[in-house]
Scaffold this motif. Structure first.
Motif, PDB file in Angstrom:
ATOM      1  N   ARG A   1       0.837  -1.209   0.000  1.00  0.00           N
ATOM      2  CA  ARG A   1       0.000   0.000   0.000  1.00  0.00           C
ATOM      3  C   ARG A   1       0.868   1.254   0.000  1.00  0.00           C
ATOM      4  O   ARG A   1       0.565   2.232  -0.699  1.00  0.00           O
ATOM      5  CB  ARG A   1      -0.938  -0.014   1.208  1.00  0.00           C
ATOM      6  N   GLN A   2       1.928   1.261   0.774  1.00  0.00           N
ATOM      7  CA  GLN A   2       2.789   2.440   0.863  1.00  0.00           C
ATOM      8  C   GLN A   2       3.448   2.778  -0.466  1.00  0.00           C
ATOM      9  O   GLN A   2       3.786   3.938  -0.720  1.00  0.00           O
ATOM     10  CB  GLN A   2       3.851   2.217   1.933  1.00  0.00           C
TER      11      GLN A   2
ATOM     12  N   HIS B   1       0.724   5.154  -5.422  1.00  0.00           N
ATOM     13  CA  HIS B   1       0.549   6.603  -5.500  1.00  0.00           C
ATOM     14  C   HIS B   1      -0.920   7.007  -5.371  1.00  0.00           C
ATOM     15  O   HIS B   1      -1.235   8.178  -5.125  1.00  0.00           O
ATOM     16  CB  HIS B   1       1.112   7.151  -6.811  1.00  0.00           C
ATOM     17  N   THR B   2      -1.835   6.040  -5.533  1.00  0.00           N
ATOM     18  CA  THR B   2      -3.265   6.304  -5.434  1.00  0.00           C
ATOM     19  C   THR B   2      -3.898   5.287  -4.496  1.00  0.00           C
ATOM     20  O   THR B   2      -3.768   4.077  -4.709  1.00  0.00           O
ATOM     21  CB  THR B   2      -3.946   6.219  -6.811  1.00  0.00           C
ATOM     22  N   VAL B   3      -4.570   5.775  -3.449  1.00  0.00           N
ATOM     23  CA  VAL B   3      -5.263   4.920  -2.480  1.00  0.00           C
ATOM     24  C   VAL B   3      -6.727   5.340  -2.471  1.00  0.00           C
ATOM     25  O   VAL B   3      -7.033   6.530  -2.337  1.00  0.00           O
ATOM     26  CB  VAL B   3      -4.647   5.056  -1.072  1.00  0.00           C
TER      27      VAL B   3
ATOM     28  N   HIS C   1      -8.800   8.130   4.534  1.00  0.00           N
ATOM     29  CA  HIS C   1      -8.071   9.387   4.465  1.00  0.00           C
ATOM     30  C   HIS C   1      -6.596   9.117   4.172  1.00  0.00           C
ATOM     31  O   HIS C   1      -6.097   8.014   4.388  1.00  0.00           O
ATOM     32  CB  HIS C   1      -8.161  10.133   5.807  1.00  0.00           C
ATOM     33  N   ARG C   2      -5.928  10.162   3.710  1.00  0.00           N
ATOM     34  CA  ARG C   2      -4.476  10.059   3.564  1.00  0.00           C
ATOM     35  C   ARG C   2      -3.861   9.739   4.917  1.00  0.00           C
ATOM     36  O   ARG C   2      -4.243  10.307   5.942  1.00  0.00           O
ATOM     37  CB  ARG C   2      -3.912  11.376   3.039  1.00  0.00           C
ATOM     38  N   GLN C   3      -2.902   8.833   4.929  1.00  0.00           N
ATOM     39  CA  GLN C   3      -2.245   8.445   6.169  1.00  0.00           C
ATOM     40  C   GLN C   3      -0.866   9.104   6.249  1.00  0.00           C
ATOM     41  O   GLN C   3       0.083   8.657   5.587  1.00  0.00           O
ATOM     42  CB  GLN C   3      -2.112   6.923   6.247  1.00  0.00           C
ATOM     43  N   PRO C   4      -0.738  10.151   7.046  1.00  0.00           N
ATOM     44  CA  PRO C   4       0.581  10.784   7.182  1.00  0.00           C
ATOM     45  C   PRO C   4       1.545   9.863   7.920  1.00  0.00           C
ATOM     46  O   PRO C   4       1.132   8.956   8.648  1.00  0.00           O
ATOM     47  CB  PRO C   4       0.285  12.038   8.003  1.00  0.00           C
ATOM     48  N   THR C   5       2.817  10.096   7.729  1.00  0.00           N
ATOM     49  CA  THR C   5       3.826   9.326   8.454  1.00  0.00           C
ATOM     50  C   THR C   5       3.810   9.734   9.925  1.00  0.00           C
ATOM     51  O   THR C   5       3.308  10.815  10.280  1.00  0.00           O
ATOM     52  CB  THR C   5       5.220   9.579   7.883  1.00  0.00           C
TER      53      THR C   5
ATOM     54  N   ASP D   1     -10.973  11.458   2.401  1.00  0.00           N
ATOM     55  CA  ASP D   1     -10.191  12.419   1.630  1.00  0.00           C
ATOM     56  C   ASP D   1      -9.658  11.834   0.323  1.00  0.00           C
ATOM     57  O   ASP D   1      -9.568  12.537  -0.691  1.00  0.00           O
ATOM     58  CB  ASP D   1      -9.006  12.909   2.460  1.00  0.00           C
ATOM     59  N   ASN D   2      -9.286  10.552   0.349  1.00  0.00           N
ATOM     60  CA  ASN D   2      -8.660   9.967  -0.838  1.00  0.00           C
ATOM     61  C   ASN D   2      -9.599   9.979  -2.042  1.00  0.00           C
ATOM     62  O   ASN D   2      -9.241  10.454  -3.128  1.00  0.00           O
ATOM     63  CB  ASN D   2      -8.204   8.538  -0.543  1.00  0.00           C
TER      64      ASN D   2
END
Length: 361
Positions: A7-8, A11-13, A17-21, A338-339
């Protein structure tokens, strides 16, 4: 390669939501704390924590709310106290309730309460099904929306009738509101209107909100104070709640404000999916910004397709797949966040076509 690693690399999920580091998350938390003069709480005593508890209680239309480290602890405690108050250990639960599906029998092993399953496993339970239980109930628990059945909710009139019945029969009505914030747009009503009539409400601080973890339990002042004492007895009295509260509070308002947009995007997805009838959607109409897709392939094949598309195209389709009720069928879940909101319509249609094509091979 693990699923997380694959998954990481995408480039598109699509889901969530976007998962920040961790570094990004902690940096954002530090900046927010600096800007707002945040100090640690100490065993639940602190301005930020208590202000946030009051804010959640106010949004839910309840007298008070208290932070809890996990929803598992919050719900088991709420239902135990409800049963103690009414002299009955019986709690009506849907067959797919989180308490039954994911909590490894804690309600039985810790003797919190006894569960009576109510309703059909594919639909929310109804007033008629509640009235058919001949036993005196201590509580009834209703999940809004019900995750394991695609985010289904009772019709508003049915929900109001359930509230009236429980009040008349002195049945403590508890809400599993892990994703309650998501239902307001679907019902077209404020969250406080939805929560009205429930004696206790649990909400998550990390699912739709995107925090690090944690939960809130809301209800009367007396009920919440007793719950806080039971959290201590169960090992939930951690010295600092502030990391969890900051992670939720710094994005809480923005997440709630975005919920109508997530729901509108879900409505758009339902229309886009009409072009791919092999991907069947549950529920039949959007009832929250989540849905289940029923696929005509086995769980193993569904995950193989996901991984192949991730490796070849850099697109992550879904997180988990479940066995379907029929042989060689499976079910996957989408939380629309968000994605999917950020992806252009044309790109979403391209991905759906790519996925649908893979299902036929």
């Amino acid at each position: 390669m693990t699923d997380a690693e694959l998954r990481q690399q995408c480039h598109t999920v699509l889901p969530g939501h976007r998962q920040p580091t961790p570094a990004e998350t902690f940096a954002a938390m530090a900046a927010w704390c600096e800007a707002n003069g945040v100090a640690h709480d100490t065993y639940g005593e602190g301005a930020l924590l208590q202000q946030f508890e009051a804010k959640v209680a106010d949004l839910l239309g309840k007298e008070a709310a208290v932070f809890c480290l996990t929803g598992t602890m919050a719900q088991a405690t709420a239902l135990r106290l409800a049963c103690d108050d009414r002299g009955s250990r019986l709690v009506a639960l849907h067959p797919t309730a989180h308490n039954l599906r994911h909590e490894r029998g804690n309600h039985q092993l810790f003797e919190h309460f006894h569960a009576l399953q109510i309703g059909d496993q594919h639909r929310p339970w109804t007033l008629e099904e509640l009235q058919a239980i001949p036993d005196r109930l201590g509580a009834a628990s209703l999940e809004l929306p019900a995750r394991e059945i695609g985010g289904q909710c009772p019709a508003w009139e049915e929900l109001e009738a359930i509230k009236r019945h429980c009040a008349a029969q002195d049945i403590h009505l508890h809400m599993d509101g892990a994703r309650l914030w998501e239902t307001a747009a679907a019902y077209g009503r404020p969250v406080a209107d939805i929560a009205a009539g429930f004696d206790s409400v649990y909400v998550s601080l990390y699912k739709g909100i995107g925090g690090l973890g944690g939960a809130m339990l809301a209800g009367s002042h007396a009920f919440v104070a007793r719950a806080a004492e039971w959290y201590r007895r169960q090992g939930g009295n951690i010295v600092h709640r502030s990391p969890y509260v900051v992670a939720a509070a710094m994005q809480f308002d923005a997440r709630l404000a975005a919920m109508p947009d997530y729901f509108r995007r879900t409505q758009w997805l339902y229309e886009a999916l009409r072009a791919h009838p092999r991907m069947m959607v549950n529920p039949g109409r959007p009832q929250a910004n989540m849905l289940h897709l029923h696929l005509p392939v086995s769980r193993e094949r569904a995950m193989d397709i996901r991984n192949e598309i991730a490796a070849r195209h850099g697109v992550w389709l879904f997180n988990r797949a479940m066995h379907g009720a029929l042989p060689e069928h499976s079910v996957v879940e989408w939380y629309v966040g968000d994605n999917l909101l950020a992806l252009p319509d044309a790109r979403v249609r391209e991905i759906l076509a790519l996925w649908a094509s893979a299902l036929t091979n």
